[in-house]
Design a protein around this motif. Structure first.
Motif, mmCIF file in Angstrom:
data_model
loop_
_atom_site.group_PDB
_atom_site.id
_atom_site.type_symbol
_atom_site.label_atom_id
_atom_site.label_comp_id
_atom_site.label_asym_id
_atom_site.label_seq_id
_atom_site.Cartn_x
_atom_site.Cartn_y
_atom_site.Cartn_z
ATOM 1 N N ILE A 46 -4.841 73.930 56.065
ATOM 2 C CA ILE A 46 -4.145 75.021 56.790
ATOM 3 C C ILE A 46 -2.377 74.524 56.943
ATOM 4 O O ILE A 46 -2.412 73.358 57.079
ATOM 5 N N LEU A 47 -1.749 75.465 56.803
ATOM 6 C CA LEU A 47 -0.242 74.957 56.816
ATOM 7 C C LEU A 47 0.199 76.019 57.854
ATOM 8 O O LEU A 47 0.028 77.083 58.271
ATOM 9 N N GLY A 48 1.333 75.363 58.659
ATOM 10 C CA GLY A 48 1.759 76.226 59.712
ATOM 11 C C GLY A 48 0.806 76.306 61.165
ATOM 12 O O GLY A 48 0.003 75.587 61.249
ATOM 13 N N ASP A 49 1.248 77.156 62.131
ATOM 14 C CA ASP A 49 0.310 77.426 63.061
ATOM 15 C C ASP A 49 -0.803 78.293 63.302
ATOM 16 O O ASP A 49 -1.235 78.771 64.488
ATOM 17 N N GLY A 50 -1.031 78.810 61.919
ATOM 18 C CA GLY A 50 -1.912 79.844 62.293
ATOM 19 C C GLY A 50 -1.429 81.233 62.491
ATOM 20 O O GLY A 50 -2.377 82.067 62.761
ATOM 21 N N GLU A 51 -0.379 81.508 62.674
ATOM 22 C CA GLU A 51 0.387 82.757 62.905
ATOM 23 C C GLU A 51 0.261 83.525 61.644
ATOM 24 O O GLU A 51 0.044 83.431 60.573
ATOM 25 N N ALA A 52 -0.286 85.193 62.059
ATOM 26 C CA ALA A 52 -0.346 85.970 61.165
ATOM 27 C C ALA A 52 1.037 86.454 60.420
ATOM 28 O O ALA A 52 1.483 87.632 60.490
ATOM 29 N N LEU A 53 1.810 85.324 59.876
ATOM 30 C CA LEU A 53 2.980 85.476 59.082
ATOM 31 C C LEU A 53 2.864 85.697 57.862
ATOM 32 O O LEU A 53 1.816 85.300 57.096
ATOM 33 N N PRO A 54 3.776 86.634 57.011
ATOM 34 C CA PRO A 54 3.467 86.821 55.504
ATOM 35 C C PRO A 54 3.368 85.186 54.817
ATOM 36 O O PRO A 54 2.565 85.374 53.965
ATOM 37 N N SER A 55 4.423 84.323 55.092
ATOM 38 C CA SER A 55 4.125 83.178 54.464
ATOM 39 C C SER A 55 2.923 82.404 54.473
ATOM 40 O O SER A 55 2.353 81.936 53.399
ATOM 41 N N GLY A 56 2.167 82.808 55.632
ATOM 42 C CA GLY A 56 0.778 82.068 55.690
ATOM 43 C C GLY A 56 -0.243 82.975 54.993
ATOM 44 O O GLY A 56 -1.539 82.563 55.025
ATOM 45 N N MET A 57 0.033 84.071 54.554
ATOM 46 C CA MET A 57 -0.818 84.935 53.692
ATOM 47 C C MET A 57 -0.934 84.577 52.395
ATOM 48 O O MET A 57 -1.578 85.337 51.527
ATOM 49 N N VAL A 58 0.112 83.644 51.935
ATOM 50 C CA VAL A 58 0.221 83.293 50.328
ATOM 51 C C VAL A 58 -1.143 82.431 50.329
ATOM 52 O O VAL A 58 -1.088 81.029 50.691
ATOM 53 N N LYS A 59 -2.243 82.934 49.596
ATOM 54 C CA LYS A 59 -3.529 82.077 49.384
ATOM 55 C C LYS A 59 -3.828 82.264 47.973
ATOM 56 O O LYS A 59 -4.872 83.085 47.692
#
Length: 254
Positions: free
Chosen positions: A223-236
């Motif tokens: 996981i990267l980031g704090d697990g927030e539902a941010l667009p950058s965290g949706m890059v998978k």
């Protein structure tokens, strides 16, 4: 629940110069692999600091330039003479400084309204990826804004849920200019490799929370980031790699 990303790697280097060198080496490696494999290399570009990184790093790499096709993860719906035009900045930075030509860039038509420009750009992509349900880019170079947006996919925007089209129009961007065209997440997450490259203390808050890992080697991360539902965290990218290249300042709050 969406499938997990195939592999996430992170590399922390000394400074911005090393970020540029590391990114250039990765692009060189992947371009040569895909050109040797099937005779072409498809790369998606983003704006912001990525422009500087790419335009500074590419002139020194060794590749078969004529086999490249360059696309845009998103683009501002402005004239190519406008300072906000991402294509303009890449053209000025790469054409003449590398063997790349203007004809190798797949660009929007800014003379159309933004909805028509998005539809037209999708048709251009479909011409490059015929008979594909979703295109599979060899490499997408992505940015991350201070609000966590990537491409022109912003927190809380309805486009985060778009699952039917390749390219979407946005006319209410919270960051000017308001009108843009952008790849949607099914396209981004079908790429073989997605890369975030960042330098500077200003990026530290957005990348904090990554799991601890080696500061000088690629390491698997869940996981990267704090697990927030941010667009950058949706890059998978579900069948590829997600790579983060950070300098020590950007990684200082890890």
């Amino acid at each position: 629940m969406s499938p997990p990303v195939s592999k996430i790697v992170r590399k922390v280097v000394e400074n911005e110069e090393e970020v540029i060198r590391e990114l250039g080496a990765l692009i060189e490696k992947l371009s040569n692999e895909y050109i040797n494999e099937r005779g072409r290399f498809n790369i998606g570009l983003s704006g912001g600091s990525m422009i500087k990184f790419v335009c500074s790093g590419l002139p020194s790499i060794k590749t078969t330039w004529e086999k490249w096709s360059l696309f845009f993860c998103d683009e501002r719906h402005v004239s190519f003479t406008d300072d906000d035009s991402t294509y303009r900045l890449y053209r000025e930075g790469l054409v003449g400084n590398t063997p790349l030509t203007e004809e190798q860039f797949v660009i929007i038509n800014p003379d159309l309204d933004v909805a028509a420009a998005a539809k037209d750009y999708e048709e251009k992509l479909r011409g490059s990826f015929p008979d594909s349900e979703w295109p599979s880019f060899d490499l997408l170079l992505l940015g991350m804004g201070p609000d966590g947006h990537t491409a022109s996919l912003f927190p809380g925007h309805e486009l985060l849920e778009e699952k039917s089209i390749w390219i979407a129009a946005i006319s209410d961007s919270p960051k000017p200019p308001p009108c843009r065209v952008t790849m949607t997440f099914p396209v981004i997450n079908n790429a073989k490799c997605c890369v975030f490259a960042m330098a500077g203390q200003g990026k530290a808050d957005m990348v904090k929370g990554q799991q601890a890992g080696s500061s000088n080697s690629l390491v698997d991360q869940r996981i990267l980031g704090d697990g927030e539902a941010l667009p950058s965290g949706m890059v998978k990218p579900v069948r590829g790699e997600l790579i983060w290249i950070l300098d020590k300042a950007a990684a200082s709050k890890l």
